[in-house]
Design a protein around this motif. Sequence first.
Motif, PDB file in Angstrom:
ATOM      1  N   UNK A   1       5.474  -2.614  -8.806  1.00 44.25           N
ATOM      2  CA  UNK A   1       6.853  -2.039  -9.718  1.00 44.25           C
ATOM      3  C   UNK A   1       7.844  -2.350  -9.272  1.00 44.25           C
ATOM      4  N   UNK A   2       8.522  -1.043  -8.510  1.00 47.92           N
ATOM      5  CA  UNK A   2       9.684  -0.194  -8.290  1.00 47.92           C
ATOM      6  C   UNK A   2       9.663  -0.385  -6.646  1.00 47.92           C
ATOM      7  N   UNK A   3      10.623  -1.060  -6.161  1.00 44.95           N
ATOM      8  CA  UNK A   3      11.010  -0.571  -4.500  1.00 44.95           C
ATOM      9  C   UNK A   3      12.422  -0.897  -3.967  1.00 44.95           C
ATOM     10  N   UNK A   4      12.752  -0.137  -3.417  1.00 44.01           N
ATOM     11  CA  UNK A   4      14.482   0.232  -3.019  1.00 44.01           C
ATOM     12  C   UNK A   4      14.478   0.128  -1.263  1.00 44.01           C
TER      13      UNK A   4
ATOM     14  N   UNK B   1       9.410  -5.029  -9.767  1.00 47.31           N
ATOM     15  CA  UNK B   1       8.531  -6.932  -9.399  1.00 47.31           C
ATOM     16  C   UNK B   1       9.001  -7.451  -8.487  1.00 47.31           C
ATOM     17  N   UNK B   2       9.206  -7.208  -7.210  1.00 51.53           N
ATOM     18  CA  UNK B   2       9.305  -8.266  -5.937  1.00 51.53           C
ATOM     19  C   UNK B   2      10.904  -9.341  -6.615  1.00 51.53           C
ATOM     20  N   UNK B   3      11.440  -8.737  -7.451  1.00 49.35           N
ATOM     21  CA  UNK B   3      12.621  -9.103  -7.554  1.00 49.35           C
ATOM     22  C   UNK B   3      13.947  -8.506  -7.794  1.00 49.35           C
TER      23      UNK B   3
ATOM     24  N   UNK C   1      11.494  -6.270  11.568  1.00 52.34           N
ATOM     25  CA  UNK C   1      11.423  -5.017  10.822  1.00 52.34           C
ATOM     26  C   UNK C   1      11.377  -5.965   8.592  1.00 52.34           C
ATOM     27  N   UNK C   2      11.368  -7.179   8.845  1.00 49.93           N
ATOM     28  CA  UNK C   2      11.911  -7.516   7.392  1.00 49.93           C
ATOM     29  C   UNK C   2      10.866  -7.764   7.157  1.00 49.93           C
ATOM     30  N   UNK C   3       9.783  -8.039   8.159  1.00 49.84           N
ATOM     31  CA  UNK C   3       8.588  -7.804   7.804  1.00 49.84           C
ATOM     32  C   UNK C   3       7.343  -7.216   6.362  1.00 49.84           C
ATOM     33  N   UNK C   4       7.637  -6.118   6.511  1.00 50.77           N
ATOM     34  CA  UNK C   4       7.852  -5.438   5.353  1.00 50.77           C
ATOM     35  C   UNK C   4       8.101  -5.994   4.054  1.00 50.77           C
ATOM     36  N   UNK C   5       9.706  -5.709   4.227  1.00 51.82           N
ATOM     37  CA  UNK C   5       9.638  -6.251   2.605  1.00 51.82           C
ATOM     38  C   UNK C   5       9.507  -7.343   2.227  1.00 51.82           C
ATOM     39  N   UNK C   6       9.127  -8.448   3.118  1.00 53.78           N
ATOM     40  CA  UNK C   6       8.619  -9.403   2.743  1.00 53.78           C
ATOM     41  C   UNK C   6       7.956  -9.410   2.075  1.00 53.78           C
TER      42      UNK C   6
END
Lengths: 259, 259
Positions: free
Chosen positions: A236-239, A89-91, A223-228
């Motif tokens: 819900x879940x991102x790695x 959830x973004x954290x 390339x930090x854009x997509x993570x941001x």
Amino acid sequence: MGKSLTAIRQEIRENKWTGPTAGLATGYTQANLVILPKAQAYDFLLFCQRNPKPCPLLEVTDAGSPVPKLTAPGADLRYDVPKYRIYRHGELVEEVTDLQSYWQDDFVSFLIGCSFTFEHALMDNGLKIRHIEEERNVPMYITNIACEPAGVFHGNMVVSMRPFQAQNVVRAVEVTSRFPSVHGSPVHIGQPKQIGIEDVSKPDFGDAVTVKDGETPVFWACGVTPQSIAMSSKPELMITHAPGCMFITDMKDSQYSVL
Amino acid sequence: MGKSLTAIRQEIRENKWTGPTAGLATGYTQANLVILPKAQAYDFLLFCQRNPKPCPLLEVTDAGSPVPKLTAPGADLRYDVPKYRIYRHGELVEEVTDLQSYWQDDFVSFLIGCSFTFEHALMDNGLKIRHIEEERNVPMYITNIACEPAGVFHGNMVVSMRPFQAQNVVRAVEVTSRFPSVHGSPVHIGQPKQIGIEDVSKPDFGDAVTVKDGETPVFWACGVTPQSIAMSSKPELMITHAPGCMFITDMKDSQYSVL
């Protein structure tokens, strides 16, 4: 002489190397990593298609497969990144050195071009990169430039900054224009306030670098854009990879030049 | 003086123009169109990402929206193509001049770069395009070059051919390399048999053109590839433009050059 790509990948796979990859396996293309469940993959793929400067896709894996068969067919994305970050959830909830216990059969992995590629090209052209000279991370800023939204993903572009003397700015544009699949040409030159950067000495990510008299700050999509973006969209879940701890592909940087 | 883009689009919208678009609205970028239901859109988007030379995406619309908001925000893809083809299970079942009765709320439209863009650039560089001189369609061939498969989509690349005198081949490579988002540089030069073309005088699509003594056939990845692939993959429903009857965007050809 540096270690071979095979040796470096093996060390990373065995968790003997869990740190930054800058300077490792010189000439081989390094990539940002985003992993999402298939349910979010269409929106993210579309987001990358609409925002090719911050999110230049080098490869998107088949759902469930940890093998980037086009850019590193012998690699395994569950193990071959030095350090991963798990976001729920973004954290950020955890940093791990492999994904053995996290891997899901519906995971899609996105490999996104990294500025290391064009930095090598700039240095080959005699241009000095300030943050490398000063042994710091590149300074990065959240701008007021809105990315084109796609499905659940939306937000502003993150840029990296490299200062150059005026006479080198043109060459920096020319050299990086040849690499559209790794961020390409700058998105902005000089005038940081115009893109919402109040003070270049206070980056949002990375470290500040010296900007000398007469130098112009040049900004590239980062390339930090997509993570941001993904974080602000709170899936819900991102790695992802941990900052600076990139995936090293089998491709050579020069293969991504169009001319 | 030619008609304005606005006037041309209005004639197409009102079905007053239902023919080929070559030569219309000079300087504006024309695009191949593929429309698929959302259920097939992820596989097709991934296919395009993996095969950027035959399938360079200019825009992918939001599901259900007929408006290409990035490349032609005032247009409507249900009406603004002179002629459409309806395919069911890979078979052409009908040609229509608008999609009013076919439109579905889950349709995703893919606008794919067209060789008209780089042909204009070649001509601006003093190179003559044989099929234009001979007032024919460009010759196209199904090659033995396998595209990278993605989900249900797989098959071989279609290429277009333009013959050039040896001294112009290099310039043709240079000029088209600058347009990676509209097929980019050639995929093959000379030696047609190596890519499965037995006889350049017998194209699979389009018309044969004269290849003069001393000329080298130069092959570019072709925007017909995605249609050919989609047809061989036999999706339940797919809609495309009719050959030569392209969608005209608001973008200028020169905007797709990287350098």
